[in-house]
Design a protein around this motif. Structure first.
Motif, mmCIF file in Angstrom:
data_model
loop_
_atom_site.group_PDB
_atom_site.id
_atom_site.type_symbol
_atom_site.label_atom_id
_atom_site.label_comp_id
_atom_site.label_asym_id
_atom_site.label_seq_id
_atom_site.Cartn_x
_atom_site.Cartn_y
_atom_site.Cartn_z
ATOM 1 N N ILE A 21 0.846 -1.215 0.000
ATOM 2 C CA ILE A 21 0.000 0.000 0.000
ATOM 3 C C ILE A 21 0.872 1.253 0.000
ATOM 4 O O ILE A 21 0.644 2.195 -0.763
ATOM 5 N N HIS A 22 1.892 1.266 0.850
ATOM 6 C CA HIS A 22 2.804 2.428 0.889
ATOM 7 C C HIS A 22 3.461 2.637 -0.472
ATOM 8 O O HIS A 22 3.608 3.770 -0.939
ATOM 9 N N HIS A 23 3.862 1.526 -1.093
ATOM 10 C CA HIS A 23 4.533 1.617 -2.394
ATOM 11 C C HIS A 23 3.582 2.196 -3.446
ATOM 12 O O HIS A 23 3.983 3.072 -4.239
ATOM 13 N N ARG A 24 2.349 1.731 -3.435
ATOM 14 C CA ARG A 24 1.360 2.238 -4.397
ATOM 15 C C ARG A 24 1.100 3.732 -4.191
ATOM 16 O O ARG A 24 0.789 4.452 -5.139
ATOM 17 N N ARG A 25 1.231 4.177 -2.960
ATOM 18 C CA ARG A 25 1.006 5.594 -2.648
ATOM 19 C C ARG A 25 2.291 6.419 -2.757
ATOM 20 O O ARG A 25 2.351 7.560 -2.300
ATOM 21 N N ASP A 26 3.318 5.806 -3.350
ATOM 22 C CA ASP A 26 4.580 6.473 -3.642
ATOM 23 C C ASP A 26 5.287 6.987 -2.394
ATOM 24 O O ASP A 26 5.883 8.065 -2.387
ATOM 25 N N ARG A 27 5.199 6.212 -1.323
ATOM 26 C CA ARG A 27 5.918 6.562 -0.096
ATOM 27 C C ARG A 27 7.266 5.842 -0.053
ATOM 28 O O ARG A 27 7.382 4.706 -0.526
ATOM 29 N N GLU A 28 8.244 6.488 0.525
ATOM 30 C CA GLU A 28 9.533 5.837 0.772
ATOM 31 C C GLU A 28 9.398 5.019 2.054
ATOM 32 O O GLU A 28 8.971 5.536 3.081
ATOM 33 N N ILE A 29 9.779 3.744 1.994
ATOM 34 C CA ILE A 29 9.469 2.810 3.082
ATOM 35 C C ILE A 29 10.716 2.445 3.882
ATOM 36 O O ILE A 29 11.747 2.070 3.321
ATOM 37 N N LEU A 30 10.576 2.521 5.204
ATOM 38 C CA LEU A 30 11.611 2.060 6.128
ATOM 39 C C LEU A 30 11.089 0.811 6.833
ATOM 40 O O LEU A 30 9.939 0.782 7.290
ATOM 41 N N LEU A 31 11.915 -0.217 6.908
ATOM 42 C CA LEU A 31 11.561 -1.443 7.629
ATOM 43 C C LEU A 31 12.467 -1.566 8.850
ATOM 44 O O LEU A 31 13.694 -1.667 8.718
ATOM 45 N N ILE A 32 11.878 -1.537 10.031
ATOM 46 C CA ILE A 32 12.635 -1.744 11.265
ATOM 47 C C ILE A 32 12.732 -3.249 11.493
ATOM 48 O O ILE A 32 11.710 -3.938 11.614
ATOM 49 N N GLY A 33 13.953 -3.774 11.506
ATOM 50 C CA GLY A 33 14.114 -5.221 11.637
ATOM 51 C C GLY A 33 15.575 -5.618 11.652
ATOM 52 O O GLY A 33 16.468 -4.762 11.715
ATOM 53 N N HIS A 34 15.822 -6.922 11.596
ATOM 54 C CA HIS A 34 17.179 -7.470 11.676
ATOM 55 C C HIS A 34 17.603 -8.040 10.322
ATOM 56 O O HIS A 34 16.934 -8.920 9.767
ATOM 57 N N LYS A 35 18.713 -7.541 9.821
ATOM 58 C CA LYS A 35 19.233 -7.966 8.523
ATOM 59 C C LYS A 35 19.438 -9.477 8.488
ATOM 60 O O LYS A 35 19.982 -10.071 9.435
ATOM 61 N N GLY A 36 18.996 -10.093 7.408
ATOM 62 C CA GLY A 36 19.221 -11.518 7.223
ATOM 63 C C GLY A 36 18.153 -12.416 7.811
ATOM 64 O O GLY A 36 18.131 -13.613 7.530
ATOM 65 N N HIS A 37 17.260 -11.870 8.661
ATOM 66 C CA HIS A 37 16.200 -12.716 9.207
ATOM 67 C C HIS A 37 15.221 -13.063 8.085
ATOM 68 O O HIS A 37 14.895 -12.203 7.259
ATOM 69 N N PRO A 38 14.736 -14.320 8.035
ATOM 70 C CA PRO A 38 13.839 -14.707 6.935
ATOM 71 C C PRO A 38 12.617 -13.799 6.784
ATOM 72 O O PRO A 38 12.173 -13.541 5.663
ATOM 73 N N GLU A 39 12.079 -13.329 7.902
ATOM 74 C CA GLU A 39 10.909 -12.447 7.808
ATOM 75 C C GLU A 39 11.265 -11.136 7.109
ATOM 76 O O GLU A 39 10.505 -10.625 6.282
ATOM 77 N N VAL A 40 12.423 -10.590 7.424
ATOM 78 C CA VAL A 40 12.868 -9.339 6.801
ATOM 79 C C VAL A 40 13.130 -9.559 5.313
ATOM 80 O O VAL A 40 12.742 -8.740 4.468
ATOM 81 N N ILE A 41 13.774 -10.668 4.978
ATOM 82 C CA ILE A 41 14.030 -10.994 3.565
ATOM 83 C C ILE A 41 12.701 -11.100 2.814
ATOM 84 O O ILE A 41 12.547 -10.582 1.702
ATOM 85 N N GLY A 42 11.721 -11.755 3.435
ATOM 86 C CA GLY A 42 10.416 -11.910 2.810
ATOM 87 C C GLY A 42 9.687 -10.590 2.626
ATOM 88 O O GLY A 42 9.095 -10.331 1.573
ATOM 89 N N THR A 43 9.745 -9.740 3.646
ATOM 90 C CA THR A 43 9.046 -8.453 3.572
ATOM 91 C C THR A 43 9.691 -7.541 2.534
ATOM 92 O O THR A 43 8.998 -6.929 1.704
ATOM 93 N N THR A 82 13.636 -0.632 -2.910
ATOM 94 C CA THR A 82 12.446 0.143 -2.538
ATOM 95 C C THR A 82 12.370 0.358 -1.031
ATOM 96 O O THR A 82 11.893 1.383 -0.559
ATOM 97 N N VAL A 83 12.821 -0.651 -0.248
ATOM 98 C CA VAL A 83 12.698 -0.632 1.211
ATOM 99 C C VAL A 83 14.085 -0.461 1.835
ATOM 100 O O VAL A 83 15.039 -1.135 1.446
#
Length: 333
Positions: free
Chosen positions: A122-144, A152-153
């Motif tokens: 949704i953020h991407h469609r609305r042309d927002r720059e996206i920050l993801l708070i998380g841990h590098k390399g974790h499967p969930e972060v890779i998936g998101t 983009t993120v």
């Protein structure tokens, strides 16, 4: 004459955190593997560990699940066998690859992780720059991060990252978070981002999942009451690592992450009279009982439960697995 073997056991009070252990997303993911084996027979392939717990993975492997890291590890002669994506979620490229290979797949991604994926889109469609708070390399972060085109993120791991981040453009900013983070650490990062970018768009509803929050709150309640804390969980389990950190932060002089009773460093717990015990969201109750049993061999154990929340969340299973005769498959999400 008394020998060392006949000396009375020292007393130990175990404060058992509640809630602890399996969350609805983990419970659903394990059910998906078990029901797929029941419906389609063995083998059923699972991309990545279905949840981060060796005991759970080994149990499913014994029933006929085969764990792979990538789809190309599945033998060509088994291309028609079901493949299941883990609870952590996968980049969009993975189901696309499965479709190219004409594979039948079931998605065990936790619905709360899927919620974060939808927010990112949704953020991407609305042309927002996206920050993801998380841990590098974790499967969930890779998936998101893999839900959107590369670049983009932007990943933010620490408050320092939040201070140093520079937007790529004048577009509006938005942030999302990994679901298994420390509530307190994440709050610190969010505070920095809001101080620097007052108009940053936050999730409509907290991204850190209810189970992560509840388990951390239980540890906060118990930690001041005990001398040591054990978190039952795997080293690669983010939510389990966060629980250990919370206990340490709350003042436990010993705060240990333990997979099985055999892993306990008994010297570290020598002389204690009180112990807190919890389990990460991917750790089964059987392992908690195993830990209690190990302490009961050495101490006169009294177990008290400290409950800080009740959990009633249940998630729907994939449509393909709902009509199997199991009452749990009919529950509403």
């Amino acid at each position: 004459m008394m020998t060392a073997h006949t000396l009375p056991k020292p007393p130990l009070t175990i404060k058992l955190c509640a809630p602890r252990g399996f969350c609805a997303g983990v419970d659903r993911a394990i059910q998906i593997v078990e029901l797929a084996l029941e419906k389609y027979g063995r083998p059923v392939y699972v991309r990545h560990e279905i949840v981060h717990n060796r005991y759970v993975v080994d149990g499913l492997r014994a029933k006929g699940a085969v764990f792979v890291e990538e789809l190309d590890e599945i033998p060509a002669e088994h291309a028609e066998r079901p493949v299941i994506f883990s609870a952590h979620g996968v980049p969009k490229s993975v189901p696309a690859d499965a479709q190219t290979r004409n594979m039948f797949y079931l998605d065990a991604t936790c619905p709360l992780v899927s919620k974060v994926h939808k927010e990112a889109e949704i953020h991407h469609r609305r042309d927002r720059e996206i920050l993801l708070i998380g841990h590098k390399g974790h499967p969930e972060v890779i998936g998101t991060m893999g839900q959107l085109p590369e670049g983009t993120v932007t990943l933010i791991e620490t408050e320092q990252d939040a201070w140093e981040f520079e937007p790529k453009s004048a577009r509006q900013l938005a942030f999302i978070t990994q679901t298994t983070l420390s509530v307190d650490d994440t709050a610190g990062i969010v505070n920095v981002l809001r101080e620097r970018f007052p108009d940053i768009v936050a999730p409509h509803k907290e991204d850190i999942c209810y189970a992560t929050t509840n388990r951390q709150e239980a540890v906060k309640a118990v930690a001041p009451l005990v001398e040591a804390m054990i978190v039952v969980g795997a080293p690669n389990s983010s939510n389990s690592q966060r629980l250990r950190e919370v206990a340490e932060r709350e003042g436990c002089r010993v705060s240990a992450l333990v997979q099985r009773a055999a892993d306990i460093d008994w010297d570290a717990f020598d002389g204690i009279s009180s112990l807190g015990l919890t389990a990460g969201a991917s750790a089964p109750e059987a392992l908690v009982e195993e830990i209690i049993g190990a302490f009961a061999e050495r101490y006169a154990v009294t177990v008290d439960t400290v409950r800080t929340a009740d959990e009633t969340v249940v998630f729907n299973l994939p449509r393909e697995l709902r009509q199997t005769g199991h009452p749990s498959t009919q529950a509403a999400g």
